[in-house]
Design an enzyme around this catalytic site. Structure first.
Site, PDB file in Angstrom:
ATOM      1  N   LEU A   1      88.063  30.325  34.650  1.00 27.06           N
ATOM      2  CA  LEU A   1      89.186  30.173  35.563  1.00 27.06           C
ATOM      3  C   LEU A   1      90.118  31.379  35.528  1.00 27.06           C
ATOM      4  CD1 LEU A   1      90.690  28.338  37.561  1.00 27.06           C
ATOM      5  CD2 LEU A   1      91.898  27.350  35.598  1.00 27.06           C
ATOM      6  N   ASP A   2      90.313  31.995  36.691  1.00 26.20           N
ATOM      7  CA  ASP A   2      91.233  33.128  36.869  1.00 26.20           C
ATOM      8  C   ASP A   2      90.909  34.314  35.964  1.00 26.20           C
ATOM      9  OD1 ASP A   2      92.594  31.708  38.793  1.00 26.20           O
ATOM     10  OD2 ASP A   2      94.158  31.002  37.436  1.00 26.20           O
ATOM     11  N   GLU A   3      89.664  34.448  35.538  1.00 26.11           N
ATOM     12  CA  GLU A   3      89.287  35.538  34.648  1.00 26.11           C
ATOM     13  C   GLU A   3      88.152  36.383  35.217  1.00 26.11           C
ATOM     14  OE1 GLU A   3      88.657  34.350  30.621  1.00 26.11           O
ATOM     15  OE2 GLU A   3      90.469  33.118  30.534  1.00 26.11           O
TER      16      GLU A   3
END
Length: 289
Positions: free
Chosen positions: A232-234
């Site tokens: 997530l979001d990486e």
């Protein structure tokens, strides 16, 4: 008569003679290079290249150009793509209840600043169906309740992927689509889905991040556009932007500034993708501006 133009992107193990062999291939096939950029990464030992060229020999067909370059690509173990520069990529926009990024992208599309086709907008809410209608773009409402069971989420994502396939989508843009995609959907969209989110120093997660930032007295706020992955979001970062703020600014002002940054950062990322300027380099990206 204008000659057809192409954009070639490639990456392979760095070695001597790659530029010579690629440019020689293009010259031998009646092509003229319009612009070219390359980068050798000392850390990953990979070489990256983007070449914009015109094909000026009418006897060399598109199929022949691709087949012949495939021989060179195999010889150098390249990961390569040959794009028709005259073809507008097909982009699907996804949004929930916050519409500034959606509105910005639609304006850029309509005004010709973003050379794409947008055949579909998908949302888990109905807030922007009239905005989509004003641009004559089909709006697909695919509701997903908070805390919905996994089988419901999978069914909703399957419908999204059916829209992607039916419309031959090249890029999915999460323009503030506030749902976490499943690992399976992230994998299905690997390398062709871009997300935008706030990025603060320090970072704040959860509800009302701009209010959290205000409470902590941050001096920089910003946004990050990145490829979507199962982490997530990486995912690999494409573009970031920041703006200085100070003690005199309330949370609503920070929110307004942050949303402006999000619009600009996301628009740049989408434009670079559609111009085939982004190459993946492991967990990072190479951007040929």
């Amino acid at each position: 008569m204008a000659h057809p133009e192409y954009i070639l992107t490639l990456s392979c193990l760095d070695q001597r003679g790659i530029v010579h062999r690629v440019s020689g291939f293009l010259a031998d096939h009646g092509c003229n290079i319009i612009d070219s950029a390359q980068f050798g990464d000392a850390q990953s030992k990979l070489f990256f290249m983007r070449v914009h060229f015109s094909s000026e020999d009418a006897s060399v067909s598109d199929a022949a150009l691709r087949a012949d370059f495939g021989v060179l690509g195999d010889a150098l173990q390249m990961n390569w793509q040959l794009h028709d520069a005259g073809k507008k990529p097909r982009v699907m926009l996804m949004v929930s209840k916050i519409g500034h990024c959606l509105n910005d992208l639609l304006f850029r599309y309509k005004s010709g600043l973003l050379p794409v086709e947008i055949p579909a907008i998908v949302s888990n809410h109905t807030d922007f169906y009239q905005l989509a209608a004003s641009y004559n773009i089909p709006f697909h409402h695919l509701p997903l309740a908070t805390g919905a069971p996994m089988e419901v989420k999978r069914a909703q994502e399957q419908r999204i992927m059916e829209i992607v396939e039916a419309n031959q989508i090249d890029l999915v843009v999460l323009a503030r689509y506030m749902q976490i995609l499943s690992p399976e959907m992230c994998e299905a969209l690997r390398g062709r889905a871009i997300n935008i989110h706030h990025s603060f120093l320090p970072s704040f997660k959860g509800a009302k991040p701009y209010y959290q930032a205000h409470d902590r007295g941050v001096k920089l706020i910003g946004a990050t556009a990145h490829f979507v992955t199962g982490d997530l979001d990486e995912g690999p970062i494409i573009e970031q932007g920041v703006e200085r703020v100070d003690h005199s600014m309330g949370p609503d002002t920070l929110t307004a500034i942050g949303r402006d940054i999000e619009c600009v950062v996301l628009a740049r990322a989408v434009k670079w993708f559609t111009e085939h300027r982004i190459l993946l380099n492991g967990h990072k990206t190479v951007i040929f501006n």
